[in-house]
Structures are given as structure tokens and as C-alpha cells.
Design a protein around this motif. Sequence first.
Motif, PDB file in Angstrom:
ATOM      1  N   GLN A  95     -35.422  21.421 -67.281  1.00 56.23           N
ATOM      2  CA  GLN A  95     -34.143  20.348 -67.701  1.00 56.23           C
ATOM      3  C   GLN A  95     -33.144  20.441 -66.865  1.00 56.23           C
ATOM      4  O   GLN A  95     -32.366  19.562 -66.463  1.00 56.23           O
ATOM      5  CB  GLN A  95     -34.204  20.483 -69.286  1.00 56.23           C
ATOM      6  CG  GLN A  95     -35.023  20.027 -69.980  1.00 56.23           C
ATOM      7  CD  GLN A  95     -35.115  20.145 -71.438  1.00 56.23           C
ATOM      8  OE1 GLN A  95     -34.627  21.043 -71.940  1.00 56.23           O
ATOM      9  NE2 GLN A  95     -35.099  18.853 -72.080  1.00 56.23           N
ATOM     10  N   ASP A  96     -32.692  21.827 -66.508  1.00 56.10           N
ATOM     11  CA  ASP A  96     -31.552  22.057 -65.542  1.00 56.10           C
ATOM     12  C   ASP A  96     -31.694  21.547 -64.255  1.00 56.10           C
ATOM     13  O   ASP A  96     -30.961  21.120 -63.666  1.00 56.10           O
ATOM     14  CB  ASP A  96     -31.033  23.423 -65.368  1.00 56.10           C
ATOM     15  CG  ASP A  96     -30.292  23.808 -66.447  1.00 56.10           C
ATOM     16  OD1 ASP A  96     -29.821  22.892 -67.475  1.00 56.10           O
ATOM     17  OD2 ASP A  96     -29.694  25.099 -66.607  1.00 56.10           O
ATOM     18  N   LEU A  97     -33.011  21.797 -63.606  1.00 49.80           N
ATOM     19  CA  LEU A  97     -33.336  21.433 -62.215  1.00 49.80           C
ATOM     20  C   LEU A  97     -33.379  19.674 -62.090  1.00 49.80           C
ATOM     21  O   LEU A  97     -33.542  19.221 -61.199  1.00 49.80           O
ATOM     22  CB  LEU A  97     -34.392  22.068 -61.793  1.00 49.80           C
ATOM     23  CG  LEU A  97     -34.030  23.616 -61.441  1.00 49.80           C
ATOM     24  CD1 LEU A  97     -35.276  24.268 -60.780  1.00 49.80           C
ATOM     25  CD2 LEU A  97     -32.609  23.633 -60.377  1.00 49.80           C
ATOM     26  N   ALA A  98     -33.952  19.079 -63.246  1.00 49.75           N
ATOM     27  CA  ALA A  98     -34.476  17.762 -63.274  1.00 49.75           C
ATOM     28  C   ALA A  98     -33.249  16.551 -62.706  1.00 49.75           C
ATOM     29  O   ALA A  98     -33.642  15.714 -62.013  1.00 49.75           O
ATOM     30  CB  ALA A  98     -34.706  17.320 -64.929  1.00 49.75           C
ATOM     31  N   VAL A  99     -32.219  16.989 -62.736  1.00 52.99           N
ATOM     32  CA  VAL A  99     -30.938  16.272 -61.969  1.00 52.99           C
ATOM     33  C   VAL A  99     -31.261  16.158 -60.475  1.00 52.99           C
ATOM     34  O   VAL A  99     -30.796  15.251 -59.708  1.00 52.99           O
ATOM     35  CB  VAL A  99     -29.578  16.658 -62.295  1.00 52.99           C
ATOM     36  CG1 VAL A  99     -29.345  17.883 -61.404  1.00 52.99           C
ATOM     37  CG2 VAL A  99     -28.600  15.777 -62.010  1.00 52.99           C
ATOM     38  N   PHE A 100     -32.037  17.179 -59.869  1.00 54.01           N
ATOM     39  CA  PHE A 100     -32.218  17.229 -58.502  1.00 54.01           C
ATOM     40  C   PHE A 100     -33.456  16.613 -58.119  1.00 54.01           C
ATOM     41  O   PHE A 100     -33.759  16.491 -56.818  1.00 54.01           O
ATOM     42  CB  PHE A 100     -32.403  18.719 -57.967  1.00 54.01           C
ATOM     43  CG  PHE A 100     -31.055  19.417 -58.197  1.00 54.01           C
ATOM     44  CD1 PHE A 100     -29.853  19.215 -57.479  1.00 54.01           C
ATOM     45  CD2 PHE A 100     -30.919  20.402 -59.251  1.00 54.01           C
ATOM     46  CE1 PHE A 100     -28.616  19.931 -57.643  1.00 54.01           C
ATOM     47  CE2 PHE A 100     -29.901  21.211 -59.246  1.00 54.01           C
ATOM     48  CZ  PHE A 100     -28.826  20.921 -58.514  1.00 54.01           C
ATOM     49  N   SER A 101     -34.145  16.038 -58.980  1.00 54.72           N
ATOM     50  CA  SER A 101     -35.434  15.305 -59.035  1.00 54.72           C
ATOM     51  C   SER A 101     -35.340  14.121 -58.160  1.00 54.72           C
ATOM     52  O   SER A 101     -34.338  13.243 -58.197  1.00 54.72           O
ATOM     53  CB  SER A 101     -36.156  15.017 -60.168  1.00 54.72           C
ATOM     54  OG  SER A 101     -37.250  13.950 -59.856  1.00 54.72           O
ATOM     55  N   PRO A 102     -35.973  13.529 -56.962  1.00 59.39           N
ATOM     56  CA  PRO A 102     -35.941  12.331 -56.327  1.00 59.39           C
ATOM     57  C   PRO A 102     -35.993  11.156 -57.241  1.00 59.39           C
ATOM     58  O   PRO A 102     -35.349  10.381 -57.019  1.00 59.39           O
ATOM     59  CB  PRO A 102     -37.244  12.394 -55.602  1.00 59.39           C
ATOM     60  CG  PRO A 102     -37.435  13.786 -54.917  1.00 59.39           C
ATOM     61  CD  PRO A 102     -37.212  14.556 -56.572  1.00 59.39           C
ATOM     62  N   GLN A 103     -36.692  11.463 -58.488  1.00 56.50           N
ATOM     63  CA  GLN A 103     -36.715  10.306 -59.300  1.00 56.50           C
ATOM     64  C   GLN A 103     -35.401  10.363 -60.583  1.00 56.50           C
ATOM     65  O   GLN A 103     -35.442   9.267 -61.292  1.00 56.50           O
ATOM     66  CB  GLN A 103     -37.914  10.475 -60.171  1.00 56.50           C
ATOM     67  CG  GLN A 103     -39.159   9.956 -59.343  1.00 56.50           C
ATOM     68  CD  GLN A 103     -39.751  11.346 -58.527  1.00 56.50           C
ATOM     69  OE1 GLN A 103     -39.416  12.603 -58.948  1.00 56.50           O
ATOM     70  NE2 GLN A 103     -40.380  11.219 -57.683  1.00 56.50           N
TER      71      GLN A 103
END
Length: 191
Positions: A95-103
Motif C-alpha cells: 500500500q505504501d509503494l502503490a503510489v509508485f505504480s505506473p497505474q
Amino acid sequence: MGGISSIIGARAGKANYPKLSDEEVDELTVITSFTSAEIERLWILFNGLEVGGNGTISPQEMLKLPQLRFNPLGQRVIAVSKFHASRYSFRDFLQDLAVFSPQAPYEVKLHFAFKVFDVDGDGKLGRYDLRCLLRALVPPEVTAMDDALVEQIVTNALEEADQDYDHSLDYKEFKAAVAHSDIASKLTISF
């Protein structure tokens, strides 16, 4: 130097961690912006970082991710974590890394960047925040940057972007200031 492949490679020989079930992967794709393939790779990466055997990682272990370790704002990324925890579960990690997802949506990335840049946490980017940001982003060999030059750059940035003349940028002003930049690409990591 290592990197993700060395973290994964070091752990691959000790693949004693459980495999994620299809149901877990499906649930995690719903609550994050990651694809199932990315979640599987992040699971391996997480287990490569996790050294205590308890299924969690510390903020210091999370900072071993090359994308954070070599980022001048890596500490700030951890500081604005959604969880402010001493230990992160895999779900927290995702959840913390989700902001870095291309999507991840552009607006989510912008809100995150604003929080990272808001060092004093007052909801605005003032002189102090901009000074800290500038100092963090300047290469180490230029650390002797003259204080007067830093102040001039901060003043110029505020003069250009501060629409309500309160000597700081609120989120709306920040959004307008970065509208034509590639900030979203700077907040995208392929896992």
C-alpha cells in the motif's frame, strides 16, 4: 551496489517463505494499483528485505530498496508512510509503494509528492520546505551552494507559483506549478 536483482537473488536460494495464494494476490490487486505479476515480484522482494523471520520489515529494511536508498528523498518517503509503523507487513509495504505504480492515478502521485515536500507538515510548502527540498536534491558535490543562492531560488519559485501571495504554496498552487512537468514519471517505478 546490488539492487533489486541482488536482493531477489540472495533470497531466491533461501525460498523458505510461503507462496501467496491466488485469492491473496487478487485481493491485493484490488487494494493497490499493482498487477498480479508485480505483486508476485514485490512478494519476493519483500521477503528478500525481511530478515527477522516474522513476516514484517522495519523502515530501515524498507530503505534498502534501491529506489529509496539512492533517492535523496527516500527518508521523507518513509516519513510520510500511511502506516507510521515500526514494522510493515507485506500489505502495508504494497500500500505504501502503490503510489509508485505506473497505474497509480496522477492525482494520487501529486498528493504524495506534496506530502513528501511538506517537510514541516503544515499543509503548505513554505520557504523552509523549499529550502529543504532544494538542499536534498542538489548533488553532494554542490553542497557548498551559497545560502544566498538557495534563498534566491526559493524566492523566485514562490514569486512564480504563489498565486495568493501568502509566501507559501498550497496544494492547488503546487498542482498548477508542476502541471507541465514530468513529476508523475519521477514517481513511477516498475517492479
